[in-house]
Scaffold this active site. Structure first.
Site, short mmCIF file in Angstrom:
data_model
loop_
_atom_site.label_atom_id
_atom_site.label_comp_id
_atom_site.label_asym_id
_atom_site.label_seq_id
_atom_site.Cartn_x
_atom_site.Cartn_y
_atom_site.Cartn_z
N GLN A 12 8.05 -14.78 10.33
CA GLN A 12 8.24 -13.53 9.61
C GLN A 12 7.11 -13.22 8.64
O GLN A 12 6.97 -12.07 8.21
CB GLN A 12 9.58 -13.56 8.86
CG GLN A 12 10.77 -13.62 9.81
CD GLN A 12 12.10 -13.63 9.09
OE1 GLN A 12 12.60 -14.70 8.75
NE2 GLN A 12 12.67 -12.47 8.83
N ARG A 69 11.60 -22.18 -0.35
CA ARG A 69 12.02 -22.55 0.99
C ARG A 69 11.18 -21.77 2.00
O ARG A 69 11.21 -20.54 2.00
CB ARG A 69 13.52 -22.23 1.19
CG ARG A 69 13.99 -22.46 2.60
CD ARG A 69 15.50 -22.27 2.75
NE ARG A 69 15.86 -22.46 4.14
CZ ARG A 69 16.33 -21.49 4.94
NH1 ARG A 69 16.53 -20.27 4.49
NH2 ARG A 69 16.59 -21.75 6.20
N HIS A 113 13.15 -22.36 12.31
CA HIS A 113 13.68 -21.02 11.98
C HIS A 113 13.39 -20.12 13.18
O HIS A 113 12.65 -19.14 13.07
CB HIS A 113 13.05 -20.51 10.68
CG HIS A 113 13.83 -19.43 10.00
ND1 HIS A 113 14.25 -19.50 8.68
CD2 HIS A 113 14.28 -18.23 10.45
CE1 HIS A 113 14.91 -18.38 8.35
NE2 HIS A 113 14.93 -17.60 9.41
N ASN A 157 17.68 -23.55 10.72
CA ASN A 157 18.19 -22.35 10.07
C ASN A 157 19.18 -21.64 10.98
O ASN A 157 18.83 -21.25 12.10
CB ASN A 157 17.05 -21.37 9.76
CG ASN A 157 17.57 -20.10 9.11
OD1 ASN A 157 18.02 -20.13 7.97
ND2 ASN A 157 17.57 -18.98 9.84
N GLU A 158 20.41 -21.47 10.52
CA GLU A 158 21.39 -20.62 11.17
C GLU A 158 21.50 -20.83 12.68
O GLU A 158 21.22 -19.92 13.46
CB GLU A 158 21.08 -19.14 10.89
CG GLU A 158 21.08 -18.78 9.42
CD GLU A 158 20.97 -17.27 9.17
OE1 GLU A 158 20.75 -16.51 10.14
OE2 GLU A 158 21.10 -16.85 8.01
N ASN A 281 23.59 -19.73 3.96
CA ASN A 281 23.04 -18.37 3.85
C ASN A 281 24.20 -17.40 3.85
O ASN A 281 25.06 -17.45 4.75
CB ASN A 281 22.14 -18.04 5.05
CG ASN A 281 20.86 -18.87 5.07
OD1 ASN A 281 20.57 -19.61 4.12
ND2 ASN A 281 20.10 -18.74 6.14
N TYR A 283 25.27 -13.26 3.42
CA TYR A 283 24.92 -11.84 3.30
C TYR A 283 26.14 -10.96 3.07
O TYR A 283 26.13 -10.10 2.21
CB TYR A 283 24.12 -11.37 4.53
CG TYR A 283 22.72 -11.96 4.49
CD1 TYR A 283 21.71 -11.32 3.79
CD2 TYR A 283 22.44 -13.19 5.07
CE1 TYR A 283 20.44 -11.88 3.69
CE2 TYR A 283 21.17 -13.76 4.96
CZ TYR A 283 20.18 -13.10 4.28
OH TYR A 283 18.94 -13.66 4.15
N GLU A 342 19.75 -18.77 1.36
CA GLU A 342 19.34 -17.37 1.50
C GLU A 342 20.44 -16.48 0.95
O GLU A 342 21.64 -16.70 1.22
CB GLU A 342 19.15 -16.94 2.97
CG GLU A 342 17.91 -17.45 3.62
CD GLU A 342 17.78 -16.96 5.07
OE1 GLU A 342 18.29 -15.87 5.40
OE2 GLU A 342 17.17 -17.69 5.86
N TRP A 389 16.45 -14.38 -0.54
CA TRP A 389 15.75 -13.86 0.64
C TRP A 389 15.36 -12.44 0.32
O TRP A 389 16.24 -11.61 0.20
CB TRP A 389 16.64 -13.91 1.89
CG TRP A 389 15.84 -13.47 3.07
CD1 TRP A 389 15.68 -12.19 3.54
CD2 TRP A 389 15.02 -14.31 3.90
NE1 TRP A 389 14.80 -12.18 4.59
CE2 TRP A 389 14.38 -13.46 4.83
CE3 TRP A 389 14.75 -15.68 3.93
CZ2 TRP A 389 13.50 -13.95 5.80
CZ3 TRP A 389 13.87 -16.15 4.89
CH2 TRP A 389 13.26 -15.29 5.81
N TRP A 397 12.64 -9.53 12.34
CA TRP A 397 13.12 -9.78 13.70
C TRP A 397 13.22 -8.49 14.52
O TRP A 397 12.26 -7.75 14.57
CB TRP A 397 14.44 -10.57 13.64
CG TRP A 397 14.33 -11.81 12.79
CD1 TRP A 397 14.98 -12.06 11.62
CD2 TRP A 397 13.48 -12.98 13.00
NE1 TRP A 397 14.62 -13.29 11.11
CE2 TRP A 397 13.71 -13.87 11.93
CE3 TRP A 397 12.57 -13.34 14.00
CZ2 TRP A 397 13.04 -15.11 11.83
CZ3 TRP A 397 11.92 -14.57 13.89
CH2 TRP A 397 12.16 -15.44 12.83
#
Ligand code: GBH
Length: 435
Positions: A12, A69, A113, A157-158, A281, A283, A342, A389, A397
């Site tokens: 990213q 991170r 990631h 990650n995730e 993480n 959101y 995040e 984040w 993405w």
């Protein structure tokens, strides 16, 4: 020491995708396929962090965070995923770690990631059990170089998002839309995590964690159908990735997905290797209703009645407290200390005449969520870190450069960085924290 940080990921921000011997990742391939990302955006240049990393470290030093991170690009270190090592790639992260420490910022690397080396994808990617051993070898290599200076490692990650978006729905690389048949990708990622924990410890790693993205699941109604669907979603999104790691057993998946043939004797012992921390993480929460026609055992009813981010995601700070206390209730003593690895939001890009962005909604988002972390801590959850984040606006993405999550604005035409109002707010917040 509580870790206050920012977070990013290699594909990213780095750019420089064909420089200094970096190999190809599945995100290079995917983003260059027509129609995969909005406006065909790619990470070819991104924030050009590979060249501007000194400036980014200085931004963090001036911000006053004590942790960062970032993720390591597997194909930058091992261009073919295994075998020949790219010394220039390892050297890049080695210098980054030294510069961070010199700036008073603890490096917290994530090993995966989502940017799998394309060479491994060509051999079946996460459907190929051999990838798990390659991941452990890669972890050992990187830790062999960096472990003396890294306080905390994140393996994956995730893994939920990589399975669901990448292999079930086809919205992320590698672009497979296999619905429930994507399940082996969960198991092989988890096995890779477990093997990497062993490899990291053997290489002298101090603390090791995995990062799961978790969401509180709200049933759309009290109807038995909606309640069952919510349970299915909670099982497939949250428990599928937390239970094996923390409890050493998969939740009962038999009602939802084909049998997990990929599991072999001994795998769950590896997957449940003790951890020093759990990365979370967060959101937003999710509202789930009975299935519709698309073949999944639930449907997304959408959370309504809250403000939304530029992405359209609902802003529900208390969902983070609910999530953390819920994890404590479910896992009890098996829950290690938590780092919020995040949390953040996208906001529209509206720079003022002087180029600065007055992102008051982001400030409110962060204030609300930090308060929720504190509320969870008061209710007995052991939280040891919080990472925003993101440091920079970056390649989001499938949305390309259309969603901006940064504390720092990036002009992608020039690479110019301009701190936003939220950066100044976080800097002042951190100064007060230090006392
Ligand atoms: C993270 O994934 C990634 O780790 C990071 O790379 C990424 O840039 C960042 O978040 C921002 O996207 O449809 O309203 O219910 C986040 C995974 C999946 C979280 C979708 C929010 C749905 C919101 N996200 N999810 S909604």
């Amino acid at each position: 020491m509580f870790l206050w940080g920012t977070a990013t990921a290699a594909y990213q921000i780095e750019g420089a995708v064909a420089e200094d011997g970096r190999g190809v990742s599945i995100w290079d391939t995917f983003s260059h396929e027509p129609g995969r990302t909005r406006d065909g955006h790619t990470g070819d240049t991104a924030c050009d962090h590979y060249h501007r990393w000194r400036e980014d470290v200085a931004l963090m030093r001036d911000l006053g965070v004590n942790a960062y991170r970032f993720s390591i690009s597997w194909p930058r270190v091992l261009p073919e995923g295994a075998g020949a090592v790219n010394a220039a790639g390892l050297g890049f992260y080695d210098r980054l770690v030294d510069a961070l420490l010199e700036a008073g910022v603890q490096p917290v690397p994530t090993l995966f990631h989502w940017d799998l080396p394309q060479a491994l994808q060509d051999r079946g990617g996460w459907f190929d059990r051999d990838v798990t051993g390659r991941f452990a070898d890669y972890a050992a290599l990187v830790a062999g170089r960096l472990a003396d200076r890294v306080p905390l490692w994140i393996t994956l990650n995730e893994p939920f998002v990589h399975m669901a978006y990448g292999h079930a729905m086809g919205l992320h690389a590698p672009g497979q839309a296999l619905l429930v048949n994507a399940l082996p990708v969960a198991h092989h990622q988890l096995l890779a995590h477990g093997l990497a924990v062993g490899a990291l410890r053997a290489a002298g790693a101090r603390q090791v964690a995995i990062t799961n993205n978790c969401t509180p699941v709200w049933p759309a109604s009290d109807s038995p159908e909606d309640l069952a669907a919510a349970d299915a979603y909670d099982t497939l999104h949250n428990r599928l990735f937390n239970d094996p790691v923390l409890l050493g057993a998969y939740p009962d998946l038999s009602a939802y997905v084909p049998a997990l043939d990929a599991v072999r004797d001994g795998d769950l012992e590896i997957i449940s290797a003790p951890l020093d921390a759990l990365g979370i993480n967060y959101y937003n929460p999710t509202r789930i209703a009975a299935p519709d026609a698309d073949g999944l055992p639930f449907s997304d009813a959408g959370v309504t009645g809250y403000p939304t981010t530029a992405f359209g995601w609902p802003v529900v700070p208390d969902g983070l407290r609910e999530l953390l206390t819920g994890l404590k209730a479910r896992y009890g003593e098996a829950l290690p200390p938590i780092h919020i690895t995040e949390n953040g939001c996208s906001q529209p890009d509206v720079p003022g005449p002087d180029g600065t962005v007055d992102d008051q909604d982001r400030i409110a988002y962060l204030e609300g969520h930090i308060a929720a972390v504190r509320a969870a801590a008061e209710q007995g959850v052991d939280v040891r870190g919080y990472f925003v984040w993101s440091l920079l606006d970056n390649f989001e993405w499938a949305e390309g450069y259309h969603q901006r999550f940064g504390l720092v604005h990036v002009d992608f035409a020039t690479g110019r960085r301009t701190p936003k109002a939220s950066y100044a707010w976080f800097r002042d917040f951190l100064a007060k924290e230090r006392g």
